[in-house]
Scaffold this motif. Structure first.
Motif, PDB file in Angstrom:
ATOM      1  N   GLY A 232      -4.299 -91.825-102.821  1.00 46.22           N
ATOM      2  CA  GLY A 232      -5.644 -92.349-103.034  1.00 46.22           C
ATOM      3  C   GLY A 232      -5.963 -93.554-102.183  1.00 46.22           C
ATOM      4  O   GLY A 232      -5.361 -93.784-101.138  1.00 46.22           O
ATOM      5  N   TRP A 233      -6.899 -94.360-102.670  1.00 45.10           N
ATOM      6  CA  TRP A 233      -7.401 -95.481-101.888  1.00 45.10           C
ATOM      7  C   TRP A 233      -7.710 -96.674-102.782  1.00 45.10           C
ATOM      8  O   TRP A 233      -7.952 -96.541-103.987  1.00 45.10           O
ATOM      9  CB  TRP A 233      -8.653 -95.073-101.107  1.00 45.10           C
ATOM     10  CG  TRP A 233      -9.744 -94.440-101.942  1.00 45.10           C
ATOM     11  CD1 TRP A 233      -9.930 -93.106-102.176  1.00 45.10           C
ATOM     12  CD2 TRP A 233     -10.771 -95.115-102.676  1.00 45.10           C
ATOM     13  NE1 TRP A 233     -11.015 -92.911-103.004  1.00 45.10           N
ATOM     14  CE2 TRP A 233     -11.549 -94.116-103.320  1.00 45.10           C
ATOM     15  CE3 TRP A 233     -11.113 -96.453-102.849  1.00 45.10           C
ATOM     16  CZ2 TRP A 233     -12.643 -94.432-104.127  1.00 45.10           C
ATOM     17  CZ3 TRP A 233     -12.206 -96.770-103.645  1.00 45.10           C
ATOM     18  CH2 TRP A 233     -12.954 -95.754-104.268  1.00 45.10           C
ATOM     19  N   VAL A 234      -7.695 -97.860-102.147  1.00 45.73           N
ATOM     20  CA  VAL A 234      -8.072 -99.121-102.788  1.00 45.73           C
ATOM     21  C   VAL A 234      -9.039 -99.816-101.845  1.00 45.73           C
ATOM     22  O   VAL A 234      -8.776 -99.910-100.644  1.00 45.73           O
ATOM     23  CB  VAL A 234      -6.852-100.027-103.026  1.00 45.73           C
ATOM     24  CG1 VAL A 234      -7.261-101.288-103.783  1.00 45.73           C
ATOM     25  CG2 VAL A 234      -5.749 -99.292-103.767  1.00 45.73           C
ATOM     26  N   ASP A 235     -10.156-100.323-102.379  1.00 39.41           N
ATOM     27  CA  ASP A 235     -11.090-101.016-101.488  1.00 39.41           C
ATOM     28  C   ASP A 235     -10.911-102.523-101.568  1.00 39.41           C
ATOM     29  O   ASP A 235     -10.065-103.037-102.316  1.00 39.41           O
ATOM     30  CB  ASP A 235     -12.534-100.573-101.752  1.00 39.41           C
ATOM     31  CG  ASP A 235     -13.141-101.169-103.022  1.00 39.41           C
ATOM     32  OD1 ASP A 235     -12.501-102.022-103.664  1.00 39.41           O
ATOM     33  OD2 ASP A 235     -14.271-100.780-103.373  1.00 39.41           O
ATOM     34  N   TYR A 236     -11.690-103.237-100.796  1.00 36.68           N
ATOM     35  CA  TYR A 236     -11.512-104.682-100.656  1.00 36.68           C
ATOM     36  C   TYR A 236     -11.895-105.448-101.919  1.00 36.68           C
ATOM     37  O   TYR A 236     -11.586-106.638-102.046  1.00 36.68           O
ATOM     38  CB  TYR A 236     -12.303-105.194 -99.458  1.00 36.68           C
ATOM     39  CG  TYR A 236     -13.803-105.219 -99.629  1.00 36.68           C
ATOM     40  CD1 TYR A 236     -14.509-106.421 -99.705  1.00 36.68           C
ATOM     41  CD2 TYR A 236     -14.545-104.035 -99.717  1.00 36.68           C
ATOM     42  CE1 TYR A 236     -15.886-106.447 -99.851  1.00 36.68           C
ATOM     43  CE2 TYR A 236     -15.918-104.056 -99.856  1.00 36.68           C
ATOM     44  CZ  TYR A 236     -16.586-105.253 -99.921  1.00 36.68           C
ATOM     45  OH  TYR A 236     -17.959-105.277-100.082  1.00 36.68           O
ATOM     46  N   ARG A 237     -12.554-104.797-102.868  1.00 32.54           N
ATOM     47  CA  ARG A 237     -12.930-105.449-104.123  1.00 32.54           C
ATOM     48  C   ARG A 237     -12.020-105.051-105.278  1.00 32.54           C
ATOM     49  O   ARG A 237     -12.251-105.465-106.410  1.00 32.54           O
ATOM     50  CB  ARG A 237     -14.375-105.109-104.463  1.00 32.54           C
ATOM     51  CG  ARG A 237     -15.382-105.641-103.453  1.00 32.54           C
ATOM     52  CD  ARG A 237     -16.804-105.335-103.860  1.00 32.54           C
ATOM     53  NE  ARG A 237     -17.041-103.887-103.926  1.00 32.54           N
ATOM     54  CZ  ARG A 237     -18.135-103.329-104.422  1.00 32.54           C
ATOM     55  NH1 ARG A 237     -19.085-104.099-104.915  1.00 32.54           N
ATOM     56  NH2 ARG A 237     -18.278-102.024-104.431  1.00 32.54           N
ATOM     57  N   GLY A 238     -11.008-104.236-105.004  1.00 31.63           N
ATOM     58  CA  GLY A 238     -10.070-103.833-106.051  1.00 31.63           C
ATOM     59  C   GLY A 238     -10.420-102.534-106.726  1.00 31.63           C
ATOM     60  O   GLY A 238      -9.710-102.095-107.638  1.00 31.63           O
ATOM     61  N   ASN A 239     -11.541-101.909-106.329  1.00 24.28           N
ATOM     62  CA  ASN A 239     -11.854-100.576-106.842  1.00 24.28           C
ATOM     63  C   ASN A 239     -10.949 -99.544-106.175  1.00 24.28           C
ATOM     64  O   ASN A 239     -10.395 -99.790-105.100  1.00 24.28           O
ATOM     65  CB  ASN A 239     -13.315-100.223-106.567  1.00 24.28           C
ATOM     66  CG  ASN A 239     -14.287-101.173-107.225  1.00 24.28           C
ATOM     67  OD1 ASN A 239     -14.123-101.531-108.384  1.00 24.28           O
ATOM     68  ND2 ASN A 239     -15.293-101.604-106.482  1.00 24.28           N
ATOM     69  N   GLY A 240     -10.824 -98.377-106.765  1.00 29.80           N
ATOM     70  CA  GLY A 240     -10.020 -97.347-106.140  1.00 29.80           C
ATOM     71  C   GLY A 240      -9.879 -96.123-107.004  1.00 29.80           C
ATOM     72  O   GLY A 240     -10.308 -96.094-108.166  1.00 29.80           O
ATOM     73  N   SER A 241      -9.270 -95.102-106.439  1.00 29.60           N
ATOM     74  CA  SER A 241      -9.052 -93.847-107.146  1.00 29.60           C
ATOM     75  C   SER A 241      -7.781 -93.200-106.623  1.00 29.60           C
ATOM     76  O   SER A 241      -7.569 -93.143-105.400  1.00 29.60           O
ATOM     77  CB  SER A 241     -10.248 -92.906-106.951  1.00 29.60           C
ATOM     78  OG  SER A 241     -10.073 -91.710-107.681  1.00 29.60           O
ATOM     79  N   PHE A 242      -6.935 -92.710-107.541  1.00 22.09           N
ATOM     80  CA  PHE A 242      -5.695 -92.045-107.168  1.00 22.09           C
ATOM     81  C   PHE A 242      -5.584 -90.700-107.870  1.00 22.09           C
ATOM     82  O   PHE A 242      -5.789 -90.593-109.078  1.00 22.09           O
ATOM     83  CB  PHE A 242      -4.481 -92.914-107.491  1.00 22.09           C
ATOM     84  CG  PHE A 242      -4.192 -93.919-106.415  1.00 22.09           C
ATOM     85  CD1 PHE A 242      -3.231 -93.675-105.453  1.00 22.09           C
ATOM     86  CD2 PHE A 242      -4.921 -95.097-106.350  1.00 22.09           C
ATOM     87  CE1 PHE A 242      -2.996 -94.583-104.442  1.00 22.09           C
ATOM     88  CE2 PHE A 242      -4.693 -96.019-105.345  1.00 22.09           C
ATOM     89  CZ  PHE A 242      -3.727 -95.764-104.382  1.00 22.09           C
ATOM     90  N   THR A 243      -5.282 -89.702-107.071  1.00 25.30           N
ATOM     91  CA  THR A 243      -5.104 -88.328-107.510  1.00 25.30           C
ATOM     92  C   THR A 243      -3.614 -88.046-107.671  1.00 25.30           C
ATOM     93  O   THR A 243      -2.797 -88.597-106.933  1.00 25.30           O
ATOM     94  CB  THR A 243      -5.701 -87.380-106.455  1.00 25.30           C
ATOM     95  OG1 THR A 243      -7.087 -87.647-106.325  1.00 25.30           O
ATOM     96  CG2 THR A 243      -5.484 -85.920-106.813  1.00 25.30           C
ATOM     97  N   VAL A 244      -3.278 -87.169-108.619  1.00 25.40           N
ATOM     98  CA  VAL A 244      -1.907 -86.669-108.725  1.00 25.40           C
ATOM     99  C   VAL A 244      -1.788 -85.466-107.789  1.00 25.40           C
ATOM    100  O   VAL A 244      -2.537 -84.501-107.909  1.00 25.40           O
ATOM    101  CB  VAL A 244      -1.569 -86.254-110.167  1.00 25.40           C
ATOM    102  CG1 VAL A 244      -0.116 -85.795-110.259  1.00 25.40           C
ATOM    103  CG2 VAL A 244      -1.812 -87.411-111.129  1.00 25.40           C
ATOM    104  N   GLY A 245      -0.852 -85.520-106.854  1.00 25.24           N
ATOM    105  CA  GLY A 245      -0.759 -84.500-105.814  1.00 25.24           C
ATOM    106  C   GLY A 245      -0.162 -83.183-106.261  1.00 25.24           C
ATOM    107  O   GLY A 245       0.875 -82.747-105.739  1.00 25.24           O
TER     108      GLY A 245
END
Length: 475
Positions: free
Chosen positions: A414-427
């Protein structure tokens, strides 16, 4: 560097971009400074951008949730770190923090998916046990080009290295050229290719025997009280006449699995990982946390009546409800251990996919300011949905019973943005790609009351379903 919400009117006056870069360069005391410029785009398809900008066969990260009308493509890493061994989540966070300290932002920062994003992948275990390590335990990078679209609003994020000798006119021109190409290109990916055709035999008997023996051994450990659950996986390795064409394959996946998270990542050595996962491990948006508890499975019916009966049976299955509750309790306990107060949004409900359906519960919570996304990720991975419980007992059994390495399978992407938001998928529902060689993965949870033959049938169904989504084939 200080984050500066400087609005760049590129469409009206491209000179403003040059002046903005010059200001950042002059004010920076770091020889490795980065300027992150966010520019609005009309509605577009990031998958088309990935193909049109020529990065589909290079290092990239692609993620899409079709029903949420959100997609993002990240290309050409300019800051990257590969991490081996333990403490990988904390080291990833330190890398992100260090890069952000030398990054200045400007442009349309109010747009969704604007600003610098860091794209991450973690292997299931931090070390390989049976094979050579294909991927680092953790990989994180900041791309030079990031193209996203959220509910019809497009955005281009250009992350530009601002060394003291950087040619600002050249950087300005490169941003303008990319922005203009995305303005005038077709907004929608057009499928022009057929997928490779191959003949695939049934999963070999030795794999079935291996799985059944491991399932029986797991049930013995469960009866002894050493385990409550173990998720056993199997693989299917196939070869195509030619490598999979990435964009057509992703387009087929998103067309078939609108409720899943479609993903693709590729490294500089030509290794790829692709899939359509029904499970989002973690999402954080403006301090609000959401996690999926996904466990318990049943096939879909061939008629509406049969389908309804199978779904009703799953909702009432003592075995599947027990398996689901193990996952839900684990997530809740791990969040509580961090000082987070979770709650479930609803009772377990059905998540229905084309060939299979699952029990699903969403867990939500408010995230305290002192806790970052990667802190939560480290606490949650791996959940009993993909490993087992107790976690400390399940992992050694996985190494014993699975004579292959999972690598990125069932791990966070997944990803993390500069404000601490993000989303992670289970592969999960995924495959490793290397040239024309594919390794498909699928697993099933073993709990008290499991029938090894039924669990093998579930694994076989998942493998066949994924294979059908990736290639055209005949059994």
């Amino acid at each position: 560097m200080t984050v500066t919400p400087f609005r760049v009117p590129l469409m009206q006056d491209p000179k403003a971009l040059y002046e903005c870069l010059a200001t950042f360069q002059a004010s920076s005391s770091n020889d490795e400074a980065i300027a992150s410029i966010s520019l609005a785009l009309p509605p577009l398809d990031p998958l088309a951008a990935l193909e049109q900008l020529g990065h589909a066969t290079q290092a990239h990260f692609y993620w899409e949730h079709p029903t949420e009308k959100t997609a993002i493509a990240a290309m050409q890493p300019i800051a990257r770190q590969s991490i081996d061994g333990g403490d990988r989540f904390a080291k990833t966070q330190r890398f992100i923090s260090e890069v952000l300290q030398r990054t200045a932002t400007a442009g349309e920062l109010h747009l969704p998916m604007a600003g610098p994003h860091f794209f991450c992948s973690f292997t299931f275990f931090d070390k390989a046990h049976h094979e050579a390590q294909r991927f680092p335990a953790a990989t994180v990078f900041l791309p030079q080009w990031q193209v996203a679209c959220v509910r019809g609003q497009g955005v281009l994020v250009a992350n530009l290295p601002l060394t003291p000798t950087a040619n600002l006119a050249q950087l300005t021109d490169s941003v303008l050229q990319i922005w203009q190409r995305l303005q005038c290109r077709s907004a929608i990916y057009r499928d022009r290719f057929s997928l490779p055709l191959l003949h695939v035999p049934e999963p070999c008997l030795s794999h079935q025997t291996r799985f059944l023996e491991a399932a029986e051994a797991t049930l013995t450990q469960i009866r002894k009280g050493e385990l409550e659950k173990l998720v056993l996986s199997e693989t299917l390795e196939v070869k195509t006449a030619t490598p999979l064409p990435l964009a057509p394959t992703l387009h087929k996946l998103r067309s078939r699995y609108g409720d899943c998270q479609i993903f693709s990542l590729r490294d500089d050595r030509g290794q790829g990982f692709i899939g359509a996962s029904p499970e989002r491990l973690l999402q954080i948006q403006e301090g609000r946390l959401t996690a999926d508890a996904l466990a318990g499975s049943a096939p879909r019916g061939r008629t509406l009546r049969e389908d309804a009966a199978l779904g009703d049976r799953l909702l009432k299955s003592a075995k599947d409800i027990h398996e689901h509750r193990l996952v839900l309790a684990f997530i809740q306990q791990r969040l509580q251990s961090l000082g987070i107060a979770p709650h479930s949004t609803s009772p377990a409900h059905l998540l229905q996919l084309p060939n299979i359906q699952h029990l699903r519960t969403l867990v939500t919570a408010d995230l305290p300011d002192r806790i970052g996304l990667l802190n939560v990720l480290a606490a949650l991975h791996p959940t009993p949905a993909v490993a087992g419980t107790p976690q400390h007992s399940a992992e050694p059994y996985l190494r014993r019973y699975e004579p292959f390495d999972r690598h990125l399978y069932a791990a966070p992407l997944g990803w993390v943005d500069y404000r601490g938001n993000g989303s992670f998928t289970v592969g999960i529902r995924s495959a490793l790609l290397q040239g024309n060689c594919l390794r498909l993965y699928a697993g099933a949870g073993i709990v008290a009351g499991s029938d090894p033959h039924r669990e093998w049938a579930e694994v076989r169904l998942k493998l066949q379903t994924l294979l059908q989504a990736l290639v055209e084939y005949k059994m």
